[in-house]
Design a protein around this motif. Structure first.
Motif, PDB file in Angstrom:
ATOM      1  N   LEU A   1       0.832  -1.076  -0.164  1.00 43.35           N
ATOM      2  CA  LEU A   1       0.148  -0.172  -0.156  1.00 43.35           C
ATOM      3  C   LEU A   1       0.973   1.230   0.059  1.00 43.35           C
ATOM      4  CD1 LEU A   1      -2.857  -0.933   2.604  1.00 43.35           C
ATOM      5  CD2 LEU A   1      -3.024  -0.881   0.160  1.00 43.35           C
ATOM      6  N   ALA A   2       2.020   1.305   0.789  1.00 36.74           N
ATOM      7  CA  ALA A   2       2.755   2.480   0.788  1.00 36.74           C
ATOM      8  C   ALA A   2       3.361   2.461  -0.773  1.00 36.74           C
ATOM      9  CB  ALA A   2       3.894   2.355   1.793  1.00 36.74           C
ATOM     10  N   ALA A   3       3.627   1.594  -1.261  1.00 37.16           N
ATOM     11  CA  ALA A   3       4.435   1.805  -2.824  1.00 37.16           C
ATOM     12  C   ALA A   3       3.188   2.177  -3.741  1.00 37.16           C
ATOM     13  CB  ALA A   3       5.160   0.517  -3.300  1.00 37.16           C
ATOM     14  N   ARG A   4       2.130   1.680  -3.546  1.00 39.20           N
ATOM     15  CA  ARG A   4       1.041   2.061  -4.551  1.00 39.20           C
ATOM     16  C   ARG A   4       0.379   3.473  -4.273  1.00 39.20           C
ATOM     17  NH1 ARG A   4      -4.949  -1.088  -4.672  1.00 39.20           N
ATOM     18  NH2 ARG A   4      -5.962   0.220  -6.109  1.00 39.20           N
ATOM     19  N   TYR A   5       0.402   3.917  -2.943  1.00 41.43           N
ATOM     20  CA  TYR A   5      -0.155   5.316  -2.737  1.00 41.43           C
ATOM     21  C   TYR A   5       1.157   6.115  -2.559  1.00 41.43           C
ATOM     22  CZ  TYR A   5      -4.671   2.960  -2.290  1.00 41.43           C
ATOM     23  OH  TYR A   5      -5.875   2.356  -2.573  1.00 41.43           O
ATOM     24  N   ALA A   6       2.452   5.772  -2.603  1.00 44.23           N
ATOM     25  CA  ALA A   6       3.343   6.601  -2.444  1.00 44.23           C
ATOM     26  C   ALA A   6       3.333   7.467  -1.208  1.00 44.23           C
ATOM     27  CB  ALA A   6       3.825   7.588  -3.613  1.00 44.23           C
ATOM     28  N   SER A   7       2.891   6.951  -0.042  1.00 43.50           N
ATOM     29  CA  SER A   7       2.553   7.487   1.309  1.00 43.50           C
ATOM     30  C   SER A   7       4.009   7.865   2.080  1.00 43.50           C
ATOM     31  CB  SER A   7       1.755   6.776   2.091  1.00 43.50           C
ATOM     32  OG  SER A   7       2.066   5.557   2.426  1.00 43.50           O
ATOM     33  N   SER A   8       5.012   6.996   1.494  1.00 39.76           N
ATOM     34  CA  SER A   8       6.114   7.076   2.453  1.00 39.76           C
ATOM     35  C   SER A   8       7.576   6.584   1.190  1.00 39.76           C
ATOM     36  CB  SER A   8       6.319   6.102   3.414  1.00 39.76           C
ATOM     37  OG  SER A   8       7.649   6.069   4.125  1.00 39.76           O
ATOM     38  N   PRO A   9       8.539   7.667   1.209  1.00 38.59           N
ATOM     39  CA  PRO A   9       9.657   7.194   0.621  1.00 38.59           C
ATOM     40  C   PRO A   9      10.239   5.912   0.577  1.00 38.59           C
ATOM     41  CG  PRO A   9      10.182   9.002   2.174  1.00 38.59           C
ATOM     42  CD  PRO A   9       8.839   8.493   2.511  1.00 38.59           C
ATOM     43  N   LEU A  10      10.271   5.037  -0.232  1.00 38.97           N
ATOM     44  CA  LEU A  10      10.978   3.832  -0.248  1.00 38.97           C
ATOM     45  C   LEU A  10      12.184   3.807  -0.830  1.00 38.97           C
ATOM     46  CD1 LEU A  10       7.726   1.471  -1.213  1.00 38.97           C
ATOM     47  CD2 LEU A  10       8.533   2.288   1.223  1.00 38.97           C
ATOM     48  N   PRO A  11      13.191   2.862  -0.362  1.00 41.30           N
ATOM     49  CA  PRO A  11      14.671   2.797  -0.843  1.00 41.30           C
ATOM     50  C   PRO A  11      14.730   1.738  -2.156  1.00 41.30           C
ATOM     51  CG  PRO A  11      14.393   1.315   0.964  1.00 41.30           C
ATOM     52  CD  PRO A  11      12.989   1.971   0.721  1.00 41.30           C
ATOM     53  N   GLY A  12      15.898   1.803  -2.765  1.00 41.88           N
ATOM     54  CA  GLY A  12      16.089   1.043  -4.025  1.00 41.88           C
ATOM     55  C   GLY A  12      16.266  -0.417  -3.340  1.00 41.88           C
ATOM     56  N   LYS A  13      16.464  -1.331  -4.326  1.00 40.17           N
ATOM     57  CA  LYS A  13      16.664  -2.746  -4.146  1.00 40.17           C
ATOM     58  C   LYS A  13      17.782  -2.984  -3.252  1.00 40.17           C
ATOM     59  CE  LYS A  13      14.362  -4.128  -8.428  1.00 40.17           C
ATOM     60  NZ  LYS A  13      14.336  -4.988  -9.561  1.00 40.17           N
ATOM     61  N   GLU A  14      18.903  -2.054  -3.461  1.00 44.44           N
ATOM     62  CA  GLU A  14      20.409  -2.476  -2.715  1.00 44.44           C
ATOM     63  C   GLU A  14      19.933  -2.372  -1.271  1.00 44.44           C
ATOM     64  OE1 GLU A  14      20.195   1.672  -3.978  1.00 44.44           O
ATOM     65  OE2 GLU A  14      19.981  -0.256  -5.068  1.00 44.44           O
ATOM     66  N   ASN A  15      19.161  -1.349  -0.535  1.00 45.35           N
ATOM     67  CA  ASN A  15      18.773  -1.051   0.637  1.00 45.35           C
ATOM     68  C   ASN A  15      17.311  -1.403   1.120  1.00 45.35           C
ATOM     69  OD1 ASN A  15      21.201   0.357   1.080  1.00 45.35           O
ATOM     70  ND2 ASN A  15      20.161   2.197   0.207  1.00 45.35           N
ATOM     71  N   LEU A  16      16.930  -2.458   0.333  1.00 43.57           N
ATOM     72  CA  LEU A  16      15.432  -2.831   0.801  1.00 43.57           C
ATOM     73  C   LEU A  16      15.520  -3.498   2.100  1.00 43.57           C
ATOM     74  CD1 LEU A  16      12.742  -2.268  -0.639  1.00 43.57           C
ATOM     75  CD2 LEU A  16      12.846  -4.446  -1.579  1.00 43.57           C
ATOM     76  N   VAL A  17      15.923  -4.410   2.001  1.00 41.19           N
ATOM     77  CA  VAL A  17      16.237  -5.560   3.412  1.00 41.19           C
ATOM     78  C   VAL A  17      16.447  -4.537   4.675  1.00 41.19           C
ATOM     79  CG1 VAL A  17      17.284  -7.630   4.555  1.00 41.19           C
ATOM     80  CG2 VAL A  17      17.007  -7.535   1.944  1.00 41.19           C
ATOM     81  N   ARG A  18      17.418  -3.655   4.556  1.00 43.91           N
ATOM     82  CA  ARG A  18      17.835  -3.001   5.628  1.00 43.91           C
ATOM     83  C   ARG A  18      16.544  -1.966   6.128  1.00 43.91           C
ATOM     84  NH1 ARG A  18      23.359   0.349   5.455  1.00 43.91           N
ATOM     85  NH2 ARG A  18      23.988  -1.863   5.147  1.00 43.91           N
TER      86      ARG A  18
END
Length: 209
Positions: A139-156
């Motif tokens: 939902l956060a990715a769909r509605y862009a409610s929060s900035p999400l990192p790239g794939k290299e920092n996704l797990v952290r």
């Protein structure tokens, strides 16, 4: 040939199945003769553990929504977070604790109590948190409610996001652990009462014989 083998009552597998089925019938009949309180706890006690799992799911869902600033689709996330943990916890407890106990396959009290505690903590506590994370992440990715990192920092990023939720939910997980231990202890106590009644009923018959 296959039908004859299936209907053959002298085979060890068939005799074992019939003996287990008869024992289950006797246990269920004896359970129906116990006080109503014991019957209700035996038949519906797991629903209390499952209801707590639903509360854990709703709480974890709310924590993740606040952290990720998700303001939309509240009902879409709340409904599965209440229903799925409830059904999962009730089903797993039924399969691994209650059914083996009241079918005579689980006679070890320690084993039953450990199973109950693990189911309460893992399925009723950890699982709802793990379920809420990807749901709110999508939902956060769909509605862009929060900035999400790239794939290299996704797990952290998700580990950092989940840490405060796990800390807040630690009390709920502990409560689920204790509830599972208590429920399995009570169910084993009811099973012991059933065995005592079965033995008391068998003794006069043996004396008469």
């Amino acid at each position: 040939m296959t039908g004859r083998e299936f209907l053959e009552l002298d085979s060890p597998q068939q005799r074992l199945y019939l003996e287990r089925f008869k024992r289950m019938e006797v246990i269920q009949k004896t359970l129906n003769e116990l006080p109503k309180a014991d019957q209700n706890l035996s038949n519906h006690g797991s629903y209390f553990l499952a209801a707590n799992a639903s509360l854990c799911g709703l709480a974890a869902n709310n924590f993740f929504r606040n952290i990720l600033h998700v303001r939309r689709a509240s009902f879409v996330t709340a409904l599965p977070m209440a229903v799925i943990p409830f059904l999962s916890t009730a089903a797993v407890y039924e399969v691994f604790v209650r059914e083996p106990l009241f079918s005579g396959q689980l006679n070890c009290e320690v084993c039953a109590v450990v199973r109950g505690g693990l189911i309460g903590a893992v399925v009723g506590g950890f699982y709802p948190i793990l379920l809420a994370l990807p749901m709110n992440a999508s939902l956060a990715a769909r509605y862009a409610s929060s900035p999400l990192p790239g794939k290299e920092n996704l797990v952290r990023f998700w580990l950092t996001t989940a840490q405060p939720v796990f800390r807040k939910m630690s009390l709920g997980i502990l409560i689920q652990l204790l509830t599972g231990l208590y429920l399995a202890t009570k169910h084993h106590g009811i099973y012991v009462k059933i065995l005592q009644q079965m033995n008391a009923r068998r003794d006069p018959e043996e004396l008469q014989a």
